[in-house]
Structures are given as structure tokens and as C-alpha cells.
Write a protein that holds these residues in place. Sequence first.
Motif, PDB file in Angstrom:
ATOM      1  N   GLU A 122      -3.257   0.103 -11.138  1.00  0.00           N
ATOM      2  CA  GLU A 122      -4.596   0.184 -10.536  1.00  0.00           C
ATOM      3  C   GLU A 122      -5.091  -1.198 -10.106  1.00  0.00           C
TER       4      GLU A 122
ATOM      5  N   ARG B  85      -7.567   0.854   5.470  1.00  0.00           N
ATOM      6  CA  ARG B  85      -6.162   1.300   5.471  1.00  0.00           C
ATOM      7  C   ARG B  85      -5.694   1.711   6.862  1.00  0.00           C
ATOM      8  N   SER B  86      -6.541   2.420   7.577  1.00  0.00           N
ATOM      9  CA  SER B  86      -6.181   2.881   8.909  1.00  0.00           C
ATOM     10  C   SER B  86      -5.973   1.698   9.860  1.00  0.00           C
TER      11      SER B  86
ATOM     12  N   ASN C 295      -2.737  -0.044   8.985  1.00  0.00           N
ATOM     13  CA  ASN C 295      -1.589   0.715   9.487  1.00  0.00           C
ATOM     14  C   ASN C 295      -1.410   0.521  10.986  1.00  0.00           C
TER      15      ASN C 295
ATOM     16  N   GLY D 209      -7.018  -3.559  -1.803  1.00  0.00           N
ATOM     17  CA  GLY D 209      -8.238  -3.145  -1.122  1.00  0.00           C
ATOM     18  C   GLY D 209      -9.144  -4.333  -0.823  1.00  0.00           C
TER      19      GLY D 209
ATOM     20  N   PHE E 175       0.840  -1.204   0.000  1.00  0.00           N
ATOM     21  CA  PHE E 175       0.000   0.000   0.000  1.00  0.00           C
ATOM     22  C   PHE E 175       0.872   1.249   0.000  1.00  0.00           C
ATOM     23  N   MET E 176       1.932   1.233   0.786  1.00  0.00           N
ATOM     24  CA  MET E 176       2.844   2.386   0.819  1.00  0.00           C
ATOM     25  C   MET E 176       3.508   2.589  -0.546  1.00  0.00           C
ATOM     26  N   ARG E 177       3.909   1.508  -1.179  1.00  0.00           N
ATOM     27  CA  ARG E 177       4.595   1.601  -2.471  1.00  0.00           C
ATOM     28  C   ARG E 177       3.675   2.116  -3.558  1.00  0.00           C
ATOM     29  N   TYR E 178       2.437   1.639  -3.583  1.00  0.00           N
ATOM     30  CA  TYR E 178       1.554   1.948  -4.703  1.00  0.00           C
ATOM     31  C   TYR E 178       0.514   3.023  -4.412  1.00  0.00           C
ATOM     32  N   GLY E 179       0.423   3.473  -3.172  1.00  0.00           N
ATOM     33  CA  GLY E 179      -0.611   4.436  -2.800  1.00  0.00           C
ATOM     34  C   GLY E 179      -0.692   5.651  -3.694  1.00  0.00           C
ATOM     35  N   ASP E 180       0.426   6.303  -3.935  1.00  0.00           N
ATOM     36  CA  ASP E 180       0.445   7.505  -4.779  1.00  0.00           C
ATOM     37  C   ASP E 180       1.074   7.251  -6.140  1.00  0.00           C
TER      38      ASP E 180
ATOM     39  N   LYS F 126      -3.670  -1.935  -6.683  1.00  0.00           N
ATOM     40  CA  LYS F 126      -4.354  -1.123  -5.666  1.00  0.00           C
ATOM     41  C   LYS F 126      -5.737  -1.694  -5.346  1.00  0.00           C
TER      42      LYS F 126
END
Length: 104
Positions: free
Chosen positions: A51, A68-69, A72, A58, A41-46, A54
Motif C-alpha cells: 500500500e 492514472r489515465s 497511461n 499516486g 502502477f501496472m505491477r502493483y495496481g491489483d 501505491k
Amino acid sequence: MSDDSSQTHPLYATDRDEVDALLGHQGDPGPEHLTTAGRLFMRYGDFPGAEDIKQDLGKVISSWGLDRSGLNTKCREIWSSGWRPGQKLDAEVGSGADVDDRDS
């Protein structure tokens, strides 16, 4: 002029295999599963692309009853406990030198 800003990540093939393994995992996720999902998630988040990764990440965390929260939070707890990748939670640690070695 088209605005095709989607890119291919250099680790896409390896990461795709990891996401597929997460999708196929049965049962509760362990620390390795949770931290792998968090890392991806960190690698692909932005990242402008991937897609499918991602979306599948999810799906994975949703199937674990997390968002996500929540993911984390669990990852922070895992790392704070001293766990590191490849480490078994129930494995005994040490040389065995502290074991009482008496003959019966």
C-alpha cells in the motif's frame, strides 16, 4: 479468524528504491520516469499489498499534474515514438557513416 490478505511482492525492495527515486526527482519527468511509474502502477495496481508503494506512486504522478489515465496516455505516446528504456531522446543514432567527411 483474521483476514490478512496483504502480501509482500518479491520485487518490493527494488521497486521501493525506484519509487523513492521518483519521489526525489526534481523538475519535469522524462520518458524513463513516466514509464517507470507506469510500469510500477501496472505491477502493483491489483496486488494485495504494498500500500505504501501505491500511495507514493499516486503522490508522484499527482506532483506531475497527472492521474492514472494521463500517465497511461503519456506512456503510450512514449512507447509509440519508438523510445526504449536507457535511450536518450537527444542522442544521435547511427554509425556516423553518413556524415560528410570533407577536409577544409
